[in-house]
Write a protein that holds these residues in place. Structure first.
Motif, PDB file in Angstrom:
ATOM      1  N   THR A   1       0.843  -1.193   0.000  1.00 19.33           N
ATOM      2  CA  THR A   1       0.000   0.000   0.000  1.00 19.33           C
ATOM      3  C   THR A   1       0.878   1.241   0.000  1.00 19.33           C
ATOM      4  OG1 THR A   1      -0.090   0.244   2.406  1.00 19.33           O
ATOM      5  CG2 THR A   1      -1.699  -1.248   1.405  1.00 19.33           C
ATOM      6  N   CYS A   2       0.249   2.388  -0.238  1.00 18.03           N
ATOM      7  CA  CYS A   2       1.001   3.637  -0.213  1.00 18.03           C
ATOM      8  C   CYS A   2       1.479   3.959   1.195  1.00 18.03           C
ATOM      9  CB  CYS A   2       0.135   4.774  -0.762  1.00 18.03           C
ATOM     10  SG  CYS A   2      -0.157   4.663  -2.549  1.00 18.03           S
ATOM     11  N   ALA A   3       0.803   3.415   2.200  1.00 18.88           N
ATOM     12  CA  ALA A   3       1.178   3.699   3.581  1.00 18.88           C
ATOM     13  C   ALA A   3       2.445   2.965   4.004  1.00 18.88           C
ATOM     14  CB  ALA A   3       0.031   3.336   4.523  1.00 18.88           C
ATOM     15  N   ASN A   4       2.718   1.804   3.370  1.00 18.40           N
ATOM     16  CA  ASN A   4       3.888   1.017   3.792  1.00 18.40           C
ATOM     17  C   ASN A   4       4.646   0.457   2.591  1.00 18.40           C
ATOM     18  OD1 ASN A   4       2.208  -0.941   2.835  1.00 18.40           O
ATOM     19  ND2 ASN A   4       2.357  -2.291   4.598  1.00 18.40           N
ATOM     20  N   ALA A   5       4.709   1.228   1.513  1.00 17.89           N
ATOM     21  CA  ALA A   5       5.209   0.716   0.238  1.00 17.89           C
ATOM     22  C   ALA A   5       6.614   0.126   0.339  1.00 17.89           C
ATOM     23  CB  ALA A   5       5.176   1.817  -0.822  1.00 17.89           C
ATOM     24  N   SER A   6       7.546   0.838   0.930  1.00 19.16           N
ATOM     25  CA  SER A   6       8.925   0.371   0.964  1.00 19.16           C
ATOM     26  C   SER A   6       9.064  -0.905   1.792  1.00 19.16           C
ATOM     27  CB  SER A   6       9.841   1.466   1.524  1.00 19.16           C
ATOM     28  OG  SER A   6      11.193   1.072   1.452  1.00 19.16           O
ATOM     29  N   THR A   7       8.410  -0.940   2.959  1.00 17.00           N
ATOM     30  CA  THR A   7       8.480  -2.120   3.822  1.00 17.00           C
ATOM     31  C   THR A   7       7.847  -3.327   3.155  1.00 17.00           C
ATOM     32  OG1 THR A   7       8.435  -0.743   5.808  1.00 17.00           O
ATOM     33  CG2 THR A   7       7.833  -3.052   6.070  1.00 17.00           C
ATOM     34  N   ALA A   8       6.679  -3.131   2.529  1.00 15.18           N
ATOM     35  CA  ALA A   8       5.987  -4.241   1.880  1.00 15.18           C
ATOM     36  C   ALA A   8       6.784  -4.770   0.693  1.00 15.18           C
ATOM     37  CB  ALA A   8       4.598  -3.800   1.431  1.00 15.18           C
ATOM     38  N   ALA A   9       7.387  -3.877  -0.092  1.00 14.83           N
ATOM     39  CA  ALA A   9       8.150  -4.318  -1.258  1.00 14.83           C
ATOM     40  C   ALA A   9       9.362  -5.146  -0.855  1.00 14.83           C
ATOM     41  CB  ALA A   9       8.589  -3.117  -2.084  1.00 14.83           C
ATOM     42  N   ALA A  10       9.961  -4.825   0.291  1.00 18.16           N
ATOM     43  CA  ALA A  10      11.144  -5.558   0.742  1.00 18.16           C
ATOM     44  C   ALA A  10      10.846  -7.026   1.023  1.00 18.16           C
ATOM     45  CB  ALA A  10      11.724  -4.895   1.985  1.00 18.16           C
ATOM     46  N   GLN A  11       9.556  -7.357   1.233  1.00 17.26           N
ATOM     47  CA  GLN A  11       9.189  -8.758   1.433  1.00 17.26           C
ATOM     48  C   GLN A  11       9.529  -9.610   0.220  1.00 17.26           C
ATOM     49  OE1 GLN A  11       5.139  -8.908   3.901  1.00 17.26           O
ATOM     50  NE2 GLN A  11       4.999  -7.565   2.147  1.00 17.26           N
ATOM     51  N   MET A  12       9.552  -8.982  -0.953  1.00 20.20           N
ATOM     52  CA  MET A  12       9.772  -9.721  -2.185  1.00 20.20           C
ATOM     53  C   MET A  12      11.240 -10.046  -2.429  1.00 20.20           C
ATOM     54  SD  MET A  12       7.038  -7.985  -4.834  1.00 20.20           S
ATOM     55  CE  MET A  12       7.623  -6.296  -4.727  1.00 20.20           C
ATOM     56  N   ASN A  13      12.132  -9.482  -1.641  1.00 18.83           N
ATOM     57  CA  ASN A  13      13.561  -9.681  -1.879  1.00 18.83           C
ATOM     58  C   ASN A  13      13.910 -11.165  -1.937  1.00 18.83           C
ATOM     59  OD1 ASN A  13      13.720  -6.933  -1.755  1.00 18.83           O
ATOM     60  ND2 ASN A  13      14.952  -6.850   0.101  1.00 18.83           N
ATOM     61  N   SER A  14      14.753 -11.525  -2.869  1.00 22.52           N
ATOM     62  CA  SER A  14      15.180 -12.921  -2.980  1.00 22.52           C
ATOM     63  C   SER A  14      15.942 -13.338  -1.724  1.00 22.52           C
ATOM     64  CB  SER A  14      16.077 -13.101  -4.208  1.00 22.52           C
ATOM     65  OG  SER A  14      17.235 -12.288  -4.112  1.00 22.52           O
ATOM     66  N   GLY A  15      15.732 -14.580  -1.317  1.00 22.19           N
ATOM     67  CA  GLY A  15      16.378 -15.085  -0.115  1.00 22.19           C
ATOM     68  C   GLY A  15      15.474 -15.081   1.086  1.00 22.19           C
ATOM     69  N   ASN A  16      14.322 -14.411   0.998  1.00 22.37           N
ATOM     70  CA  ASN A  16      13.358 -14.459   2.091  1.00 22.37           C
ATOM     71  C   ASN A  16      12.678 -15.823   2.119  1.00 22.37           C
ATOM     72  OD1 ASN A  16      13.823 -11.832   2.868  1.00 22.37           O
ATOM     73  ND2 ASN A  16      12.069 -10.979   1.773  1.00 22.37           N
ATOM     74  N   ALA A  17      12.196 -16.219   3.285  1.00 18.61           N
ATOM     75  CA  ALA A  17      11.445 -17.462   3.406  1.00 18.61           C
ATOM     76  C   ALA A  17      10.265 -17.218   4.342  1.00 18.61           C
ATOM     77  CB  ALA A  17      12.334 -18.586   3.940  1.00 18.61           C
TER      78      ALA A  17
END
Length: 265
Positions: free
Chosen positions: A53-69
């Protein structure tokens, strides 16, 4: 989006799973239910993480980083079945997240973009082409219209295409993208995904071509870090008091002119 449209969007991945694989992670997707052709009601639990969302865009996008589980997944792709011939539901996923490239294998490679790790799809023989899909949920059309996502990536050997939602819908970007970003002296690749987002589930799939080493072994690996923000809302222009005054003066002048014409007649 109507309730029916929302249900279709939520069920979008439709991925054909290996028998022991868990459900594909779409970050922030709420729980929902649907009725199959036999009349059975299926309950699907909420996916992990938070929506984009626009309220948490940067934090939410970081979830997609490769290497996350859970996180970005991986799937082998046959050379004769590359997109657009490969529909999204034909991807054979492997678990909740792509596996990390062993440190010994990546020795001498360029460092993954900050916040990410090198990942790959591990089979007995590493395939030449691997698709790396990731899904994220955007709740509203207003946020989707303003969403701007930036990707920093490295690929061994080449990122040949980026697809959004159904793979058959065409490339998000022109391909191929730069090769050799895995080498220590190379520059990280940067891609802007500034349009095409929609309310509901958004699937991004990155197709990477591998590189054979001196022994003929194929390594197909990818590293990606995401950031996001929302474009500002463009304010609607409202006439100022001076502009209103000019408009009123123009109307008065027009009225006065009309009266003069009538008098002359």
């Amino acid at each position: 989006m109507t309730a029916v449209g929302l249900m279709a969007a939520l069920a979008l991945p439709g991925v054909a799973w290996a028998q022991d694989d868990p459900v594909f992670a779409v970050f922030g997707r709420p729980a929902y239910s649907y009725t199959d052709p036999d009349g059975y009601v299926n309950e699907v639990p909420a996916s992990p993480g938070v929506p984009l969302t626009c309220a948490n865009a940067s934090t939410a996008a970081a979830q997609m980083n490769s290497g996350n589980a859970p996180g970005m997944q991986a799937s082998a792709v046959e050379p004769d079945n590359l997109p657009p011939g490969l529909p999204n539901e034909d991807l054979q996923m492997r678990g909740w997240a792509a596996r990390l490239v062993p440190t010994t294998t990546a020795a001498g490679w360029a460092a993954a973009p900050a916040g990410s790790q090198w990942v790959y799809q591990r089979f007995d023989i590493s395939p030449e082409y691997v698709a790396f899909p990731v899904g994220i949920y955007i709740p509203t059309a207003a946020d989707a219209a303003r969403m701007r996502v930036t990707l920093q990536y490295r690929a061994n050997d080449q990122l040949i295409g980026i697809y959004r939602n159904a793979l058959g819908s065409g490339n998000t970007l022109a391909s191929p993208l730069a090769a050799g970003t895995w080498t220590a002296a190379s520059s990280v690749g940067t891609v802007a995904l500034d349009s095409g987002w929609r309310a509901g589930v958004n699937m991004l799939t990155f197709v990477v071509k591998g590189k054979a080493d001196a022994d003929g072994n194929m390594m197909t690996a990818f590293a990606a870090a995401f950031d996001a923000y929302c474009a500002p809302i463009t304010p609607t222009a409202v006439p100022t008091s001076n502009e209103w005054g000019l408009l009123l003066l123009g109307l008065l002048a027009a009225g006065a002119g009309a009266v003069q014409l009538r008098r002359r007649r």
